[in-house]
Design an enzyme around this catalytic site. Structure first.
Site, PDB file in Angstrom:
ATOM      1  N   GLU A  23      33.344  36.788  58.614  1.00 15.63           N
ATOM      2  CA  GLU A  23      34.043  35.794  57.704  1.00 15.63           C
ATOM      3  C   GLU A  23      34.666  35.970  56.365  1.00 15.63           C
ATOM      4  O   GLU A  23      33.717  36.223  55.613  1.00 15.63           O
ATOM      5  CB  GLU A  23      33.298  34.366  57.937  1.00 15.63           C
ATOM      6  CG  GLU A  23      33.051  33.948  59.371  1.00 15.63           C
ATOM      7  CD  GLU A  23      34.222  33.576  60.193  1.00 15.63           C
ATOM      8  OE1 GLU A  23      35.288  33.148  59.850  1.00 15.63           O
ATOM      9  OE2 GLU A  23      34.216  34.438  61.385  1.00 15.63           O
ATOM     10  N   ASN A  80      74.065 -10.713  80.013  1.00 16.09           N
ATOM     11  CA  ASN A  80      73.163 -10.571  81.484  1.00 16.09           C
ATOM     12  C   ASN A  80      71.764 -11.211  81.276  1.00 16.09           C
ATOM     13  O   ASN A  80      71.050 -11.122  82.164  1.00 16.09           O
ATOM     14  CB  ASN A  80      72.798  -9.172  81.390  1.00 16.09           C
ATOM     15  CG  ASN A  80      72.329  -8.302  80.149  1.00 16.09           C
ATOM     16  OD1 ASN A  80      72.511  -8.668  79.083  1.00 16.09           O
ATOM     17  ND2 ASN A  80      71.575  -7.410  80.312  1.00 16.09           N
ATOM     18  N   GLY A 127      30.048  23.989  63.199  1.00 20.88           N
ATOM     19  CA  GLY A 127      30.881  25.156  63.138  1.00 20.88           C
ATOM     20  C   GLY A 127      31.050  25.512  64.730  1.00 20.88           C
ATOM     21  O   GLY A 127      30.688  24.825  65.590  1.00 20.88           O
ATOM     22  N   THR A 128      31.942  26.654  64.543  1.00 20.35           N
ATOM     23  CA  THR A 128      32.511  26.872  65.981  1.00 20.35           C
ATOM     24  C   THR A 128      31.400  27.491  67.085  1.00 20.35           C
ATOM     25  O   THR A 128      31.374  27.142  68.416  1.00 20.35           O
ATOM     26  CB  THR A 128      33.496  28.139  66.125  1.00 20.35           C
ATOM     27  OG1 THR A 128      32.723  29.262  65.215  1.00 20.35           O
ATOM     28  CG2 THR A 128      34.515  27.598  65.169  1.00 20.35           C
ATOM     29  N   ARG A 163      43.222  19.121  56.004  1.00 17.41           N
ATOM     30  CA  ARG A 163      44.546  19.257  55.423  1.00 17.41           C
ATOM     31  C   ARG A 163      45.736  18.641  55.903  1.00 17.41           C
ATOM     32  O   ARG A 163      46.803  18.765  55.230  1.00 17.41           O
ATOM     33  CB  ARG A 163      44.630  20.735  55.421  1.00 17.41           C
ATOM     34  CG  ARG A 163      43.919  21.593  54.203  1.00 17.41           C
ATOM     35  CD  ARG A 163      44.167  23.028  53.831  1.00 17.41           C
ATOM     36  NE  ARG A 163      43.870  23.736  54.946  1.00 17.41           N
ATOM     37  CZ  ARG A 163      44.551  24.925  54.975  1.00 17.41           C
ATOM     38  NH1 ARG A 163      45.698  25.296  54.375  1.00 17.41           N
ATOM     39  NH2 ARG A 163      43.977  25.858  56.170  1.00 17.41           N
TER      40      ARG A 163
HETATM   41  C1  UD1 Z   1      37.549  30.706  63.097  1.00 14.42           C
HETATM   42  C2  UD1 Z   1      36.857  32.132  63.274  1.00 14.42           C
HETATM   43  C3  UD1 Z   1      37.596  33.124  62.213  1.00 14.42           C
HETATM   44  C4  UD1 Z   1      38.867  33.193  62.832  1.00 14.42           C
HETATM   45  C5  UD1 Z   1      39.677  32.013  62.701  1.00 14.42           C
HETATM   46  C6  UD1 Z   1      40.875  32.101  63.325  1.00 14.42           C
HETATM   47  C7  UD1 Z   1      34.492  31.247  63.430  1.00 14.42           C
HETATM   48  C8  UD1 Z   1      33.279  31.419  62.532  1.00 14.42           C
HETATM   49  N1  UD1 Z   1      35.518  31.746  62.682  1.00 14.42           N
HETATM   50  O1  UD1 Z   1      37.746  30.177  61.556  1.00 14.42           O
HETATM   51  O2  UD1 Z   1      36.932  34.398  62.600  1.00 14.42           O
HETATM   52  O3  UD1 Z   1      39.748  34.125  62.184  1.00 14.42           O
HETATM   53  O4  UD1 Z   1      38.978  30.753  63.349  1.00 14.42           O
HETATM   54  O5  UD1 Z   1      41.865  30.895  63.168  1.00 14.42           O
HETATM   55  O6  UD1 Z   1      34.684  31.044  64.492  1.00 14.42           O
HETATM   56  N2  UD1 Z   1      35.825  23.461  65.511  1.00 14.42           N
HETATM   57  C9  UD1 Z   1      34.883  22.751  66.221  1.00 14.42           C
HETATM   58  N3  UD1 Z   1      33.677  22.275  65.886  1.00 14.42           N
HETATM   59  C10 UD1 Z   1      33.250  22.901  64.626  1.00 14.42           C
HETATM   60  C11 UD1 Z   1      34.133  23.713  63.833  1.00 14.42           C
HETATM   61  C12 UD1 Z   1      35.535  23.874  64.493  1.00 14.42           C
HETATM   62  O7  UD1 Z   1      35.489  22.040  67.239  1.00 14.42           O
HETATM   63  O8  UD1 Z   1      32.407  22.532  64.125  1.00 14.42           O
HETATM   64  C13 UD1 Z   1      37.135  23.797  66.110  1.00 14.42           C
HETATM   65  C14 UD1 Z   1      38.190  23.291  65.148  1.00 14.42           C
HETATM   66  O9  UD1 Z   1      38.681  22.083  65.649  1.00 14.42           O
HETATM   67  C15 UD1 Z   1      39.396  24.231  65.560  1.00 14.42           C
HETATM   68  C16 UD1 Z   1      38.402  25.700  65.814  1.00 14.42           C
HETATM   69  O10 UD1 Z   1      37.225  25.150  66.101  1.00 14.42           O
HETATM   70  O11 UD1 Z   1      40.160  24.046  66.899  1.00 14.42           O
HETATM   71  C17 UD1 Z   1      38.502  26.727  64.841  1.00 14.42           C
HETATM   72  O12 UD1 Z   1      38.042  26.013  63.689  1.00 14.42           O
HETATM   73  P1  UD1 Z   1      38.269  26.469  61.994  1.00 14.42           P
HETATM   74  O13 UD1 Z   1      37.435  25.444  61.102  1.00 14.42           O
HETATM   75  O14 UD1 Z   1      39.961  26.426  62.159  1.00 14.42           O
HETATM   76  O15 UD1 Z   1      37.565  27.989  62.365  1.00 14.42           O
HETATM   77  P2  UD1 Z   1      37.580  28.889  60.848  1.00 14.42           P
HETATM   78  O16 UD1 Z   1      36.394  28.684  60.206  1.00 14.42           O
HETATM   79  O17 UD1 Z   1      39.109  28.846  60.176  1.00 14.42           O
END
Ligand code: UD1
Ligand code: CA
Length: 465
Positions: A158, A394, A85-86, A16
Site C-alpha cells: 500500500e 380537466n 479495511g478491505t 471526500r
Molecule cells: C484499495 C487497495 C489498493 C488499491 C485500491 C484501488 C487495499 C488494502 N488496498 O485501496 O491496493 O490500489 O483499492 O482503488 O485493499 N471498503 C469497505 N470496507 C472497508 C474499507 C473499504 O467496504 O473497511 C470498500 C470501500 O467502500 C471501497 C473499497 O472497499 O469500495 C476500496 O476501499 P478504499 O478505501 O477505496 O481502498 P484503498 O485503501 O484506497
C-alpha cells in the site's frame, strides 16, 4: 468451469464526497455507482452475489433490492461494522461463501468495469490461481503497488507502507481480484493490521499466497476508465464525461450525427435509426428511441419516449414520458419550447408549438396546437386546429375528466373546454368561449359575453384643482 461468487465491497464512508448520501448511491449517467457494478455482474452468470454494506447500510440495501435484477441471483447482504479495511470487509462475507468455487472481489465505487474484463480475470484464475487486475498509472500515488520479481507478482504494498523506491512503481492494483474460495478463506483468517493504517488489508493475501508457493498472476488492463474509482465530486464528474464520450462515440460509430459529442448526455438507453441528427446540449433519460431521419434541436431533455421517423424536435423542448411514455408519430413537428408529459400520444404529422403542454392525450394525424395551450386528458381527432391559449379544464378539484375533440374541429383562441365534454366532428368553437356542454357536429358554438359598443363614448377627464 468453477462456480463464480461475487463480493462487492460497498461499506466505505466516502468522506471526500462530503455528502449525506452513501457514496455508492451517487449517480453516474443516471444510475447509482453500485447499480452499474451490479448490472455488470448480471452478465457473469454468478452463483452468488454478496454485497458488503456498512455506512448507510439500510439505504444501500433498500436501493439494491429495488433495482431490476436482470438474471442476477438475489443479492445477499452482509454488514461490516465498524469498517476495519478491505480484508475485514471480505471477511464478513466468509460465512455466506461456499467452500468451493472462485470469488471475484469488486468495488462498489468503481462503476465502469466491464464484464469482458472480469471474464479475463476469471479465465486467468481458472479456479486455481490468485489473479489481480492491474493498471499502469501516470500518477500512482495513493494506490497499492504491484511488486514483481521477474514476471511473477511477489506482493502488493500500500502507498502509505511503501518505501520511496516502491513508490516509483507505476503498476498498481485496481481493487479487482479473483481467488479460489478455499484459499481466500484460509488467507483471510490470517490477516493482521500491522501496517501504517492499522487496517486489515485484503492485499496482504498476496504475500501469503507467495509464501505458500501458490501462483499469483496480475492481468493488466490498458483501459483506465474501467478501473477508475469515485472518491470526490470532481472524480465523479470526470468519470461521467469519460462515460458519456464513450456512449457518444458508440452512437457515432453507428452513424448518429452528434453536433458535439462533448455536449451530449445519455442517462439510460438511447436507440437510434439511420440519419439521426442531434444538436448540442441534449439529455436523454430512461428509454428513448429515435426513428430514421429524426432531428433533435439544441437543449432538449427527452425521457422515456418513442419518436418515429422524420419527426423534428425543435430546441428547448422538454419531453418526459415517465412510466406511461410519450409517443410521437412520423413527421411530427414539436417545439420549440414544447412540453410533452406522460401519456402524450401524438399521431403522424402532428404539430405542437411553443409553450404547449400535452399530458395523457391522444392527438390523431395532422392535429395542430401551435401556441400557448394545454391539452390534458383529451382525445383529439384528425386535422383538429387547437387555437392559441385554449385549455382543457380537466380537473374539477377532485377528479380528472376527459375532453373529446372529434375530427376537423377548430377550437378558437383562449377557449376553455370544461371536461367532461365532447366537441363533435367538424364543429367550431368561437374564440374565448367557455364550453361546458357537448356541441353538435358542424356547429359554431360561442359561449362568451356579447360584444357591446357604446357610440361617442367620452372618457373621464381630470378635475381642475
Ligand atoms: C484499495 C487497495 C489498493 C488499491 C485500491 C484501488 C487495499 C488494502 N488496498 O485501496 O491496493 O490500489 O483499492 O482503488 O485493499 N471498503 C469497505 N470496507 C472497508 C474499507 C473499504 O467496504 O473497511 C470498500 C470501500 O467502500 C471501497 C473499497 O472497499 O469500495 C476500496 O476501499 P478504499 O478505501 O477505496 O481502498 P484503498 O485503501 O484506497
Ligand atoms: Ca479508493
Amino acid at each position: 468451469m468453477t462456480a463464480v461468487d461475487v463480493v462487492v465491497m460497498a461499506a466505505g464512508k466516502g468522506t471526500r464526497m462530503k455528502s449525506r448520501l452513501p457514496k455508492v448511491l451517487h449517480r453516474l449517467a443516471g444510475r447509482a455507482l453500485l447499480q452499474h457494478v451490479v448490472a455488470c455482474v448480471a452478465r457473469l452468470q454468478a452463483r452468488r452475489v454478496v454485497v458488503v454494506t456498512g455506512n448507510g447500510a439500510e439505504q444501500v440495501e433498500a436501493a439494491v433490492a429495488g433495482w431490476p435484477n436482470d438474471g442476477l441471483p438475489v443479492p445477499v447482504f452482509v454488514r461490516q461494522e465498524p469498517q476495519l479495511g478491505t480484508g475485514h470487509a471480505v471477511q464478513q462475507a466468509v460465512p455466506v461463501l461456499p467452500d468451493d468455487g472462485t470469488t471475484l472481489v469488486l468495488n462498489g465505487d468503481v462503476p465502469l468495469i466491464e464484464a469482458a474484463t472480469l471474464q479475463k480475470v476469471l479465465d486467468a484464475c481458472g479456479g486455481k490461481r490468485l489473479v489481480l487486475l492491474s493498471v499502469d498509472m501516470d500518477d500512482p500515488s495513493g494506490y497499492g503497488r504491484i511488486l514483481r520479481s521477474g514476471e511473477a507478482v511477489s506482493a502488493i504494498v500500500e502507498h502509505k507502507d511503501a518505501t520511496e523506491e516502491q513508490r516509483q512503481i507505476r503498476e498498481v492494483y485496481t481493487g479487482f481480484m479473483a481467488v479460489p474460495n478455499a484459499l481466500l478463506k484460509r488467507w483471510l483468517a490470517r490477516l493482521d493490521n500491522n501496517n501504517a493504517q492499522k487496517e486489515y488489508y485484503l492485499t496482504d493475501i498476496v504475500k501469503m499466497a507467495v509464501g505458500e508457493g501458490a501462483e499469483v498472476v496480475a492481468v493488466k488492463t490498458a483501459d483506465k476508465v474501467q478501473v477508475d474509482g469515485v472518491n470526490s465530486p470532481a472524480q465523479l464528474a470526470d468519470l461521467e464525461r469519460a462515460f458519456q464520450l464513450r456512449q457518444a462515440r458508440a452512437l457515432m460509430e453507428e452513424g448518429v450525427r452528434l453536433a458535439d459529442p462533448a455536449r451530449f448526455d445519455v442517462r439510460g438507453e438511447l436507440v437510434c435509426g439511420q440519419d439521426v441528427e442531434i444538436d448540442v446540449n441534449c439529455v436523454f433519460e430512461g428509454r428513448v428511441s429515435l426513428g430514421d431521419n429524426v432531428r433533435i434541436g439544441a437543449n432538449c431533455v427527452i425521457a422515456n419516449a418513442q419518436i418515429a421517423a422524420g419527426a423534428v424536435i425543435h430546441p428547448f423542448s422538454h419531453i418526459d414520458g415517465e412510466k406511461l411514455g410519450v409517443r410521437i408519430g412520423e413527421g411530427a413537428l414539436i417545439g420549440p419550447f414544447a412540453r410533452l408529459r406522460p401519456g402524450a400520444d401524438l399521431g403522424a404529422e402532428v404539430h405542437i408549438g411553443n409553450f404547449v403542454e400535452v399530458k395523457n392525450a391522444t392527438l390523431a394525424r395532422g392535429a395542430k396546437a401551435n401556441h400557448l395551450a394545454y391539452l390534458g386528458d383529451a382525445t383529439v381527432g384528425e386535422r383538429v386546429n387547437y387555437g392559441a391559449g385554449a385549455i382543457t379544464a380537466n380537473y374539477d378539484g377532485a377528479n380528472k375528466h376527459r375532453t373529446v375533440i372529434e375530427d376537423d374541429v377548430h377550437i378558437g383562441s383562449n377557449s376553455v373546454l370544461v371536461a367532461p365534454v365532447t366537441i363533435a366532428r367538424g364543429g367550431t368553437v368561437g374564440a374565448s368561449s367557455t364550453i361546458t356542454k357537448d356541441t353538435p357536429a358542424g356547429a359554431l358554438s360561442v359561449a362568451r359575453g356579447k360584444q357591446v359598443s357604446i357610440p361617442n363614448w367620452e372618457r373621464p377627464k381630470k378635475k381642475a384643482k
